[in-house]
Scaffold this motif. Sequence first.
Motif, PDB file in Angstrom:
ATOM      1  N   LYS A  49      47.058  19.593 -57.329  1.00 10.34           N
ATOM      2  CA  LYS A  49      45.808  19.763 -56.594  1.00 10.34           C
ATOM      3  C   LYS A  49      44.773  18.722 -57.037  1.00 10.34           C
ATOM      4  O   LYS A  49      43.694  18.617 -56.452  1.00 10.34           O
ATOM      5  CB  LYS A  49      45.247  21.184 -56.769  1.00 10.34           C
ATOM      6  CG  LYS A  49      45.960  22.315 -55.998  1.00 10.34           C
ATOM      7  CD  LYS A  49      47.386  22.145 -55.706  1.00 10.34           C
ATOM      8  CE  LYS A  49      48.149  23.227 -55.066  1.00 10.34           C
ATOM      9  NZ  LYS A  49      49.468  23.469 -55.666  1.00 10.34           N
ATOM     10  N   GLY A  50      45.119  17.914 -58.047  1.00 13.96           N
ATOM     11  CA  GLY A  50      44.207  16.863 -58.498  1.00 13.96           C
ATOM     12  C   GLY A  50      44.377  15.559 -57.743  1.00 13.96           C
ATOM     13  O   GLY A  50      43.598  14.633 -57.925  1.00 13.96           O
ATOM     14  N   PHE A  51      45.398  15.453 -56.923  1.00 15.73           N
ATOM     15  CA  PHE A  51      45.704  14.174 -56.261  1.00 15.73           C
ATOM     16  C   PHE A  51      45.877  14.336 -54.756  1.00 15.73           C
ATOM     17  O   PHE A  51      46.698  13.662 -54.155  1.00 15.73           O
ATOM     18  CB  PHE A  51      46.974  13.571 -56.869  1.00 15.73           C
ATOM     19  CG  PHE A  51      46.822  13.212 -58.322  1.00 15.73           C
ATOM     20  CD1 PHE A  51      46.353  11.962 -58.692  1.00 15.73           C
ATOM     21  CD2 PHE A  51      47.122  14.135 -59.312  1.00 15.73           C
ATOM     22  CE1 PHE A  51      46.203  11.634 -60.036  1.00 15.73           C
ATOM     23  CE2 PHE A  51      46.976  13.824 -60.662  1.00 15.73           C
ATOM     24  CZ  PHE A  51      46.497  12.564 -61.027  1.00 15.73           C
ATOM     25  N   MET A  52      45.148  15.254 -54.139  1.00 15.35           N
ATOM     26  CA  MET A  52      45.326  15.496 -52.701  1.00 15.35           C
ATOM     27  C   MET A  52      44.393  14.597 -51.878  1.00 15.35           C
ATOM     28  O   MET A  52      43.314  14.223 -52.309  1.00 15.35           O
ATOM     29  CB  MET A  52      45.007  16.958 -52.359  1.00 15.35           C
ATOM     30  CG  MET A  52      45.907  17.968 -53.031  1.00 15.35           C
ATOM     31  SD  MET A  52      45.506  19.666 -52.515  1.00 15.35           S
ATOM     32  CE  MET A  52      43.799  19.826 -53.033  1.00 15.35           C
ATOM     33  N   THR A  53      44.841  14.288 -50.667  1.00 15.92           N
ATOM     34  CA  THR A  53      43.992  13.633 -49.663  1.00 15.92           C
ATOM     35  C   THR A  53      43.957  14.574 -48.454  1.00 15.92           C
ATOM     36  O   THR A  53      44.810  15.479 -48.347  1.00 15.92           O
ATOM     37  CB  THR A  53      44.557  12.251 -49.275  1.00 15.92           C
ATOM     38  OG1 THR A  53      45.922  12.420 -48.884  1.00 15.92           O
ATOM     39  CG2 THR A  53      44.457  11.264 -50.424  1.00 15.92           C
ATOM     40  N   PRO A  54      43.003  14.400 -47.515  1.00 15.47           N
ATOM     41  CA  PRO A  54      42.835  15.373 -46.432  1.00 15.47           C
ATOM     42  C   PRO A  54      44.106  15.653 -45.617  1.00 15.47           C
ATOM     43  O   PRO A  54      44.274  16.771 -45.102  1.00 15.47           O
ATOM     44  CB  PRO A  54      41.737  14.750 -45.570  1.00 15.47           C
ATOM     45  CG  PRO A  54      40.899  13.988 -46.552  1.00 15.47           C
ATOM     46  CD  PRO A  54      41.881  13.421 -47.539  1.00 15.47           C
ATOM     47  N   GLU A  55      45.021  14.662 -45.533  1.00 13.97           N
ATOM     48  CA  GLU A  55      46.256  14.896 -44.747  1.00 13.97           C
ATOM     49  C   GLU A  55      47.163  15.947 -45.392  1.00 13.97           C
ATOM     50  O   GLU A  55      48.078  16.476 -44.751  1.00 13.97           O
ATOM     51  CB  GLU A  55      47.097  13.624 -44.587  1.00 13.97           C
ATOM     52  CG  GLU A  55      46.361  12.362 -44.182  1.00 13.97           C
ATOM     53  CD  GLU A  55      45.627  11.726 -45.349  1.00 13.97           C
ATOM     54  OE1 GLU A  55      46.294  11.256 -46.280  1.00 13.97           O
ATOM     55  OE2 GLU A  55      44.373  11.725 -45.331  1.00 13.97           O
ATOM     56  N   TYR A  56      46.951  16.248 -46.668  1.00 14.54           N
ATOM     57  CA  TYR A  56      47.768  17.269 -47.347  1.00 14.54           C
ATOM     58  C   TYR A  56      47.424  18.686 -46.859  1.00 14.54           C
ATOM     59  O   TYR A  56      48.221  19.600 -46.989  1.00 14.54           O
ATOM     60  CB  TYR A  56      47.474  17.268 -48.849  1.00 14.54           C
ATOM     61  CG  TYR A  56      48.113  16.192 -49.681  1.00 14.54           C
ATOM     62  CD1 TYR A  56      48.114  14.858 -49.297  1.00 14.54           C
ATOM     63  CD2 TYR A  56      48.693  16.510 -50.907  1.00 14.54           C
ATOM     64  CE1 TYR A  56      48.673  13.880 -50.105  1.00 14.54           C
ATOM     65  CE2 TYR A  56      49.257  15.540 -51.715  1.00 14.54           C
ATOM     66  CZ  TYR A  56      49.237  14.231 -51.312  1.00 14.54           C
ATOM     67  OH  TYR A  56      49.782  13.276 -52.115  1.00 14.54           O
ATOM     68  N   ILE A  57      46.185  18.853 -46.375  1.00 15.45           N
ATOM     69  CA  ILE A  57      45.676  20.219 -46.153  1.00 15.45           C
ATOM     70  C   ILE A  57      46.295  20.848 -44.899  1.00 15.45           C
ATOM     71  O   ILE A  57      46.383  20.217 -43.850  1.00 15.45           O
ATOM     72  CB  ILE A  57      44.124  20.207 -46.041  1.00 15.45           C
ATOM     73  CG1 ILE A  57      43.499  19.481 -47.247  1.00 15.45           C
ATOM     74  CG2 ILE A  57      43.571  21.622 -45.906  1.00 15.45           C
ATOM     75  CD1 ILE A  57      43.889  20.022 -48.614  1.00 15.45           C
ATOM     76  N   CYS A  58      46.744  22.099 -45.037  1.00 17.60           N
ATOM     77  CA  CYS A  58      47.414  22.823 -43.940  1.00 17.60           C
ATOM     78  C   CYS A  58      46.407  23.767 -43.269  1.00 17.60           C
ATOM     79  O   CYS A  58      45.405  24.157 -43.882  1.00 17.60           O
ATOM     80  CB  CYS A  58      48.559  23.669 -44.490  1.00 17.60           C
ATOM     81  SG  CYS A  58      49.749  22.719 -45.447  1.00 17.60           S
TER      82      CYS A  58
END
Length: 270
Positions: A49-58
């Motif tokens: 969860k420390g390396f997410m970008t907006p495309e990761y979000i469901c």
Amino acid sequence: MMNEYELKQQICEIGKRIYNRNMVAANDGNISVKLNDNEFLCTPTGVSKGFMTPEYICKVDAQGNVIQANKGFKPSSEIKMHMRVYQKRPDVGAVVHAHPTFATAFAIAGIPLTQPIMPEAVIALGCVPIAEYGTPSTMEIPDNVEKYLPYYDAVLLESHGALTWSTDLLAAYHKMESVEFYAELLYKSKMLGGPKEFDKATVEKLYEIRRKFGMPGKHPADLCQNKGGTNCHNCGGSSCSGSVNADPKSVSPEVVAEITKQVLAQLGMK
Ligand code: 13P
């Protein structure tokens, strides 16, 4: 009001914060935000969860079913736990689950955070109970958390971590910071020979500040269902009497339902 993309960015920012503050290790933790009654954003399973970008979000519906997820991403394995919070608390706009070191140590030791030791913790949290252990990703966790939802905005998850919720994501994250800071202070003061606890009158004065400022969320200052129990400050029921004497019209339906349940149980009619 933030748009959907800005909320995804905020989830990534809070993910970085929980990771950088030792509140999660590796791929642990999860975050969700309510868009409306039928749409929720959440972190994907199995990523840091420390390396997410907006495309990761469901995006999921109120049952946790996928509405939208980019290739390679599936909603958090704990999505049902988040959904239970939204189901039972319509005032909640965001939920954060993490494994902060000190709070999780208390959760593992089976010790709830009930000692009134400093003003901010008493005002912001009251006390933090422990929801009984449940196997991660199963319905056991939402089922065990449920009974605390009408009364608190934070719980420890036995032998696992912590869960906080609030009106928006920043507030839910701040709750997590407050839980961890309270747990750290409690731990360290125990190392120094034990904290000096506030007496009942001091706790009640702090509860009164909370009421005066009309702070949102649920808190033992508003109702103490643990009178005589071990899950609450040593309020001796002082916060309960406030509720009992309150205008009955101001008592929430959840409180009425819980009191009815307890009365029926005592009458052996449950
Ligand atoms: P997810 O990556 O599936 O959200 O799970 C992380 C976790 O901490 C489970 O308790």
